[in-house]
Structures are given as C-alpha cells and as structure tokens.
Scaffold this motif. Sequence first.
Motif, short mmCIF file in Angstrom:
data_model
loop_
_atom_site.label_atom_id
_atom_site.label_comp_id
_atom_site.label_asym_id
_atom_site.label_seq_id
_atom_site.Cartn_x
_atom_site.Cartn_y
_atom_site.Cartn_z
N PHE A 136 5.61 7.27 -0.19
CA PHE A 136 4.87 8.39 0.40
C PHE A 136 3.43 7.96 0.66
O PHE A 136 2.74 8.55 1.48
CB PHE A 136 4.92 9.55 -0.60
N HIS A 137 2.98 6.94 -0.07
CA HIS A 137 1.60 6.46 0.01
C HIS A 137 1.55 5.04 0.61
O HIS A 137 2.50 4.30 0.51
CB HIS A 137 0.96 6.39 -1.38
N ASN A 138 0.38 4.70 1.18
CA ASN A 138 0.19 3.34 1.67
C ASN A 138 -1.29 2.99 1.65
O ASN A 138 -2.04 3.59 2.41
CB ASN A 138 0.74 3.19 3.09
N PRO A 139 -1.76 2.05 0.82
CA PRO A 139 -0.96 1.33 -0.19
C PRO A 139 -0.58 2.23 -1.36
O PRO A 139 -1.05 3.39 -1.43
CB PRO A 139 -1.91 0.21 -0.64
N ILE A 140 0.22 1.71 -2.26
CA ILE A 140 0.67 2.47 -3.41
C ILE A 140 0.39 1.66 -4.69
O ILE A 140 0.72 0.47 -4.73
CB ILE A 140 2.17 2.83 -3.27
N THR A 141 -0.24 2.32 -5.65
CA THR A 141 -0.56 1.62 -6.89
C THR A 141 0.44 2.01 -7.97
O THR A 141 0.67 3.19 -8.22
CB THR A 141 -2.01 1.92 -7.33
N VAL A 142 1.05 0.99 -8.56
CA VAL A 142 2.09 1.20 -9.57
C VAL A 142 1.67 0.53 -10.87
O VAL A 142 0.59 -0.07 -10.96
CB VAL A 142 3.46 0.64 -9.07
N GLY A 143 2.54 0.65 -11.89
CA GLY A 143 2.29 -0.08 -13.14
C GLY A 143 1.01 0.32 -13.83
O GLY A 143 0.23 -0.55 -14.21
N ALA A 144 0.80 1.64 -13.98
CA ALA A 144 -0.39 2.13 -14.68
C ALA A 144 -1.68 1.52 -14.11
O ALA A 144 -2.58 1.12 -14.84
CB ALA A 144 -0.27 1.85 -16.18
N GLY A 145 -1.74 1.42 -12.80
CA GLY A 145 -2.96 0.96 -12.13
C GLY A 145 -3.07 -0.54 -11.99
O GLY A 145 -4.05 -1.05 -11.44
N ASN A 146 -2.04 -1.26 -12.42
CA ASN A 146 -2.17 -2.72 -12.47
C ASN A 146 -1.63 -3.49 -11.26
O ASN A 146 -1.78 -4.70 -11.21
CB ASN A 146 -1.51 -3.23 -13.75
N LEU A 147 -0.97 -2.79 -10.33
CA LEU A 147 -0.43 -3.51 -9.16
C LEU A 147 -0.47 -2.59 -7.95
O LEU A 147 0.06 -1.48 -7.97
CB LEU A 147 1.02 -3.95 -9.43
N THR A 148 -1.10 -3.08 -6.88
CA THR A 148 -1.16 -2.32 -5.63
C THR A 148 -0.32 -3.01 -4.57
O THR A 148 -0.49 -4.20 -4.32
CB THR A 148 -2.62 -2.15 -5.17
#
Lengths: 231, 231
Positions: free
Chosen positions: B45-57
């Motif tokens: 739904f987002h671009n970019p998208i940050t995953v892993g508790a803020g650790n990977l975009t």
Amino acid sequence: MPSFNVAILLYPNADIVDFSGPLEIFSCSAYGGREKVFNTTTFSFHNPITVGAGNLTVVPQASLNEIESKLEEYDILVVPGGAPEDIKEMLAKEEGKAIVRLIQRFVALEPRKEQGHRIALSVCTGALVLAAANVLKGRTVTTHHIAYELIEEMADEAAGGESGTKCVKKRWVDAGKTEAGVRIVNAGGVTSGIDASLFVVELVAGKEGAQFAADLVEFERRGQDDAWVAK
Amino acid sequence: MPSFNVAILLYPNADIVDFSGPLEIFSCSAYGGREKVFNTTTFSFHNPITVGAGNLTVVPQASLNEIESKLEEYDILVVPGGAPEDIKEMLAKEEGKAIVRLIQRFVALEPRKEQGHRIALSVCTGALVLAAANVLKGRTVTTHHIAYELIEEMADEAAGGESGTKCVKKRWVDAGKTEAGVRIVNAGGVTSGIDASLFVVELVAGKEGAQFAADLVEFERRGQDDAWVAK
C-alpha cells in the motif's frame, strides 16, 4: 551490557537471505528482556540498491562513504554473498575497490574498549570478498559449497602467491583474529548466516541471548557441535 | 512446467525474514536446471515501505492496486507477519481493509487452468491477517507461538461467533482448500516460512525441485514428518 553497531553491506545482486538473515537476528529488539543490544545499519555504494537477482530493491540507511567515515564506531561488519560472477564483476569496479579498502581498514581497527569485540562476518560467498581483501591469508575458512575451490584461488591471487587459506565444509567457522584483534567469522551458504549470526550474538551477548533470538524466530541452531574454531 | 506468479505483501513493520525467506526460495532462478518456475513481485500500500521494526526500507515492485487489478494472474500470495499490535493497527486502517478485501477476493478465485494451483501462504503472525479476513473459519491452523490464542480470538471475531478455528503447534500446516479450490498454508514463526515455502514448491514443482532449492540455500527442511495436512 554495551550496545553494538552492526553495518550490513549491500551490493548489486547480493543474496537476499545472506543479508536479511543476519539483519533479522541483529534487529531482534531485545535480548532476554534487556535493552536493545544491536543497532543495525544497511549501507551500499548505490541508492537504491537492487539485490537478489533483481527481485528486491532496498533503500540503504547509509552510503558506503558514510560508514567509511565513522568505521571505528561499527563493531560488526556483515558481508553477504551472491553469484561468484556478480562478485567478480563488482570487485573489478570502483565499488569493489572501495569495499575492499573498507574491509581492510575495518580488520585493522582494534575493538572499541567498552564493546571489547570487533567482528567481520561473511555469509555464503561473501567470504570471496574477504578473500579478495587478503583477509583470509593463513586461515581455515568456509563459504557456500559452490565456492570451496574458488575461495582458495581468490585468496592466493590476493596474496600474490600461496595464501595458506584452507576451505572446510562447515555451517560456520571462527577463523580467528587479525593482529588488531578483529575476529573473522564465515558462514556457509545462505541460511547458515542465521547460525553464524547467532554465534556472534552468543560471543557478545551470551548463550541465553542467542537462545532468546533463536526461539523468537523459531530457529533450531545448527553447527555448534562441529564448527571450526581457530585456536 | 507452467510458471507461477508469486505476490509478496509488505506492510509497515512486517517481519524481515517472514517475507524474505519465501522471496529467497521462490526467486531461486532455476529448479533442477529447468527454466524459471516462479516470478516474484513484492507489493505494498506504501512506496517505499519500511519493515522489520524500522530496520529495512524496500521499494516494492507493485502497488496494492496494481496487484488487485490483475489478481487472477497471481497463483501464490504470501502474507508475512509482524508484531500483533502492529497488525491490529494496520487492520483498523484503510490499508488493512484493502488487504482483507484482496485476500478475500484471492481465495475466491479458482486456480488458473494451466497452473492448477492457487495458494495463500501466511508466515508467522501473517495468519492473523487471514483470520481477520475470515478465511480460517473451521480450519486447523498455525502461527507464531506468541499468537496461538490470539488467532482463535481473531477468527471468532471475524466470524461473528464461534469460528471453529483451531490453532496447533506445527512447523507449518496445510489448512485445506476454499470452495474455489485455493489452498491455505500457514507457516509457524519467522524461519518456518522457509519450510512452508519449500512445501509449496514441492506441491507445484515436485519433491526434487524443493530439494534443489533447499540444497542451494543450505537448508535442512523441517516439519515434513509432523505437519498437519487437512484431509
């Protein structure tokens, strides 16, 4: 417990789990209910950077220059692998030369006093990059099973002759410390990086900390009983 | 062999290995020397998208709308997990409602003729998202060990009463097919997603194909002997 800064290298077509396995383990937010032990930073010569044979595009958190400029602050450096032909192509470019220089500088930096550990962790064929940096001279090492011969060749080439590098088939290897006291750890192929990361967690945060992380990701540790550990 | 299109969902703070484990397995470029079997597409739904508790975009390869608009062309849908509180927050938003609708549409689409399989694969607490979409009604399922009770509660809530969803402690579960013939597979926590992905590879590309991928990533498969498989 002090906190440890982990820099995770990304380069074109690095393997996905080679870097994301360690990133997962080091970014577990708490170990045994204690405060955060590891701070992770992904970095690359490129921004964004596409890895995994074109299948994943990442916005790195820092540039290679930014990490280089404060290299002393990083306690753990993770070097993922990729297809050997992609690694060779990368090593021949400006990017590869900058990465080799960064690795050589890293392994010559004494551990920070409070942390007491500095560790270079290669995953899979990431060990080929350490070989190209002439960091594996005289060491017993491991890598992905497709590269057992290649790594010795590349180590010899970097040493300008017989390097004495010996590759063994192991889940991970503790290849010993550099003169400055930086420990070199090599994981075998891909998912071995999860085990090698848990070994690094055990080194710096204790066995319970490592088991906490393994349980959290529902992972059964492998390689502890037959790992090669330099004396 | 036909090729299979794999759509991999990303949402805020999804777990890293929950999605990257399956991405690694499905993006292995060749199975047993044959041509490419899987084409992977990350979407959000987002671009970019940050995953892993803020650790990977990550820069996703497609938007949620793009995948929705050609959902029929995707044979495998991967739904990763994350912290239950993040999932609940996401589900309450427009994004969550769009994801739930997409999952409900996906499980109602008959498999494509040539491919003969359509599969929804949840990893870890990704099963909570399937529960919220009321896809787990009457099924025996699994998820990360922190969510064994929560998943039954969320399934009941989605069903508006007793859902009959029963959670078991397994590496992965084949929770059976929907009326349209879409198979529901749930992995346990985090690294279980690698095993569940290899089970999916085995289903569509055969046991040798799955072993080829496991060998390539130096992974010892788990869960095959005690998996729960719906009759």
